[in-house]
Design a protein around this motif. Structure first.
Motif, PDB file in Angstrom:
ATOM      1  N   HIS A  79      15.941  61.353  19.536  1.00  0.00           N
ATOM      2  CA  HIS A  79      14.577  61.874  19.410  1.00  0.00           C
ATOM      3  C   HIS A  79      14.626  63.325  18.971  1.00  0.00           C
ATOM      4  CE1 HIS A  79      15.737  62.746  23.643  1.00  0.00           C
ATOM      5  NE2 HIS A  79      15.271  63.948  23.309  1.00  0.00           N
ATOM      6  N   ALA A  80      13.469  63.819  18.544  1.00  0.00           N
ATOM      7  CA  ALA A  80      13.333  65.220  18.134  1.00  0.00           C
ATOM      8  C   ALA A  80      12.171  65.844  18.880  1.00  0.00           C
ATOM      9  CB  ALA A  80      13.099  65.308  16.622  1.00  0.00           C
ATOM     10  N   LEU A  81      12.328  67.114  19.258  1.00  0.00           N
ATOM     11  CA  LEU A  81      11.328  67.826  20.049  1.00  0.00           C
ATOM     12  C   LEU A  81      10.972  69.140  19.359  1.00  0.00           C
ATOM     13  CD1 LEU A  81      13.152  67.527  23.509  1.00  0.00           C
ATOM     14  CD2 LEU A  81      11.384  65.990  22.627  1.00  0.00           C
ATOM     15  N   SER A  82       9.676  69.402  19.230  1.00  0.00           N
ATOM     16  CA  SER A  82       9.222  70.678  18.701  1.00  0.00           C
ATOM     17  C   SER A  82       9.533  71.796  19.691  1.00  0.00           C
ATOM     18  CB  SER A  82       7.710  70.620  18.444  1.00  0.00           C
ATOM     19  OG  SER A  82       7.153  71.917  18.378  1.00  0.00           O
ATOM     20  N   GLY A 135      18.127  71.968  15.181  1.00  0.00           N
ATOM     21  CA  GLY A 135      19.266  72.053  16.067  1.00  0.00           C
ATOM     22  C   GLY A 135      19.573  70.686  16.649  1.00  0.00           C
ATOM     23  N   VAL A 136      20.837  70.381  16.836  1.00  0.00           N
ATOM     24  CA  VAL A 136      21.258  69.084  17.380  1.00  0.00           C
ATOM     25  C   VAL A 136      21.963  69.307  18.709  1.00  0.00           C
ATOM     26  CG1 VAL A 136      22.752  67.072  17.056  1.00  0.00           C
ATOM     27  CG2 VAL A 136      21.457  67.993  15.119  1.00  0.00           C
ATOM     28  N   ALA A 137      21.588  68.519  19.713  1.00  0.00           N
ATOM     29  CA  ALA A 137      22.199  68.588  21.039  1.00  0.00           C
ATOM     30  C   ALA A 137      22.793  67.233  21.397  1.00  0.00           C
ATOM     31  CB  ALA A 137      21.169  69.002  22.081  1.00  0.00           C
ATOM     32  N   VAL A 138      24.006  67.247  21.904  1.00  0.00           N
ATOM     33  CA  VAL A 138      24.684  66.027  22.333  1.00  0.00           C
ATOM     34  C   VAL A 138      25.273  66.272  23.717  1.00  0.00           C
ATOM     35  CG1 VAL A 138      26.478  64.330  21.822  1.00  0.00           C
ATOM     36  CG2 VAL A 138      25.289  65.485  19.938  1.00  0.00           C
ATOM     37  N   ASP A 166      16.764  79.369  19.091  1.00  0.00           N
ATOM     38  CA  ASP A 166      16.388  79.951  17.804  1.00  0.00           C
ATOM     39  C   ASP A 166      16.130  78.906  16.724  1.00  0.00           C
ATOM     40  OD1 ASP A 166      19.016  79.160  17.809  1.00  0.00           O
ATOM     41  OD2 ASP A 166      19.744  80.851  16.610  1.00  0.00           O
ATOM     42  N   VAL A 167      15.926  77.640  17.114  1.00  0.00           N
ATOM     43  CA  VAL A 167      15.604  76.607  16.128  1.00  0.00           C
ATOM     44  C   VAL A 167      14.145  76.181  16.296  1.00  0.00           C
ATOM     45  CG1 VAL A 167      17.990  75.800  16.103  1.00  0.00           C
ATOM     46  CG2 VAL A 167      16.336  74.649  17.582  1.00  0.00           C
ATOM     47  N   ASP A 168      13.633  75.456  15.295  1.00  0.00           N
ATOM     48  CA  ASP A 168      12.245  74.978  15.328  1.00  0.00           C
ATOM     49  C   ASP A 168      12.129  73.585  15.946  1.00  0.00           C
ATOM     50  OD1 ASP A 168      11.230  77.265  13.839  1.00  0.00           O
ATOM     51  OD2 ASP A 168      12.184  76.373  12.085  1.00  0.00           O
ATOM     52  N   VAL A 169      13.175  72.798  15.798  1.00  0.00           N
ATOM     53  CA  VAL A 169      13.171  71.416  16.300  1.00  0.00           C
ATOM     54  C   VAL A 169      14.534  71.116  16.916  1.00  0.00           C
ATOM     55  CG1 VAL A 169      12.987  68.972  15.669  1.00  0.00           C
ATOM     56  CG2 VAL A 169      11.515  70.652  14.543  1.00  0.00           C
ATOM     57  N   VAL A 170      14.509  70.540  18.116  1.00  0.00           N
ATOM     58  CA  VAL A 170      15.739  70.127  18.801  1.00  0.00           C
ATOM     59  C   VAL A 170      15.871  68.618  18.699  1.00  0.00           C
ATOM     60  CG1 VAL A 170      16.950  70.015  21.007  1.00  0.00           C
ATOM     61  CG2 VAL A 170      15.637  72.065  20.414  1.00  0.00           C
TER      62      VAL A 170
END
Length: 287
Positions: free
Chosen positions: A149-152, A6-9, A76-80
């Motif tokens: 960055h990416a977060l579990s 998942g991508v957040a901006v 509902d995603v594995d990585v943000v």
């Protein structure tokens, strides 16, 4: 099934052109994000590409509040993956590399990107280690950059989201310390490039105040009692030595006092084992 990304901006609505270019670069990735969320932090969002979810907030909740809203929409995603709204993914395999990293290592909590300007230059302050001469040297670190960055998601379930009280400044340090204390790995991967315009940290009274306040918040929330005065004394000395602006110093000390008298969230001192682990990685939690 693979790793679901998942991508957040976050955006304040001031960079519509850059936001559009960033979202286009996300859409061009060889591995697609399952979900892309854009949070308008106290602003009306521009028209977004098809498939991108927009969330408009009536008030600016800061970096921490805005990111926490995004997390609510990415449960509902594995990585943000958090990206600055004026950044750009130059390569089309960034998401694919992230998916591979997390698939290969269940203990991987945080992956930090390399930030470089249009000429390929990475500023020293954007390298998450004390010896910052070579931005291409990756590996395990004790911090990461907010711009990319990416977060579990499993890590987030264990350690919690962003510290709302911070608003902005040092929120990534807070997250990294919690992750390390829970024995998640933090990895700097310079091959993951976010192109970002060259900037200088904004030096105004609000910046100085929040910077100092959040230093105190970090110490109050996470450091063993013996290290609290050491950490804060080191940063006080560095600030006095580096700052030539008397108004800035006045704001910094006002923020320092504010950090002691205002609530900052639950205190949970890190274990001495974590202190030692961070020391071995080259950055003990005193600087």
């Amino acid at each position: 099934m693979g790793v679901k990304l998942g991508v957040a901006v976050l955006t304040m609505g001031t960079r519509p052109k850059e936001l559009a270019e960033l979202l286009a670069s996300v859409g061009m990735q060889t591995v697609k994000a399952a979900k892309v969320v854009v949070v308008g932090n106290g602003c009306v969002l521009p028209e977004l590409p098809a498939g991108v979810e927009g969330v408009e907030l009536a008030d600016n909740l800061g970096v921490t509040g805005g990111r926490n809203v995004a997390l609510e929409h990415l449960r509902d995603v594995d990585v943000v993956i958090d990206l600055d709204d004026d950044g750009l993914l130059v390569a089309d395999d960034v998401l694919a590399r992230i998916a591979d990293l997390y698939e290969a290592d269940p203990g991987l909590g945080i992956v930090g990107f390399r930030i470089a300007d249009e000429t390929g230059v990475t500023q020293r302050r954007h390298v998450p280690r004390l010896r910052a001469g070579d931005p291409m040297r990756g590996g395990e670190v004790t911090g990461f950059l907010g711009g990319g960055h990416a977060l579990s998601s499993k890590m987030l379930e264990q350690v919690g989201g962003w510290p709302d009280a911070f608003f902005f400044a040092h929120e990534e340090t807070d997250m990294a310390w919690r992750a390390l204390d829970a024995e998640w790995r933090v990895l700097y991967v310079p091959e993951l490039l976010l192109q970002h315009p060259r900037t200088s940290p904004t030096r105004h009274s609000f910046f100085y105040r929040v910077n100092a306040r959040n230093r105190v918040y970090l110490a109050r929330r996470h450091l063993p009692a013996l290290l609290v005065p050491v950490y804060l004394s080191v940063w006080m000395a560095l600030t006095v030595a580096r700052t030539r602006d008397s108004a800035g110093l006045k704001a910094w000390f006002a923020g320092f006092a504010e950090g002691w008298r205002t609530p900052c969230g639950r205190r949970k001192p890190m274990r001495w084992r974590t202190v030692w682990s961070m020391t071995k990685l080259g950055r003990p939690p005193i600087i």
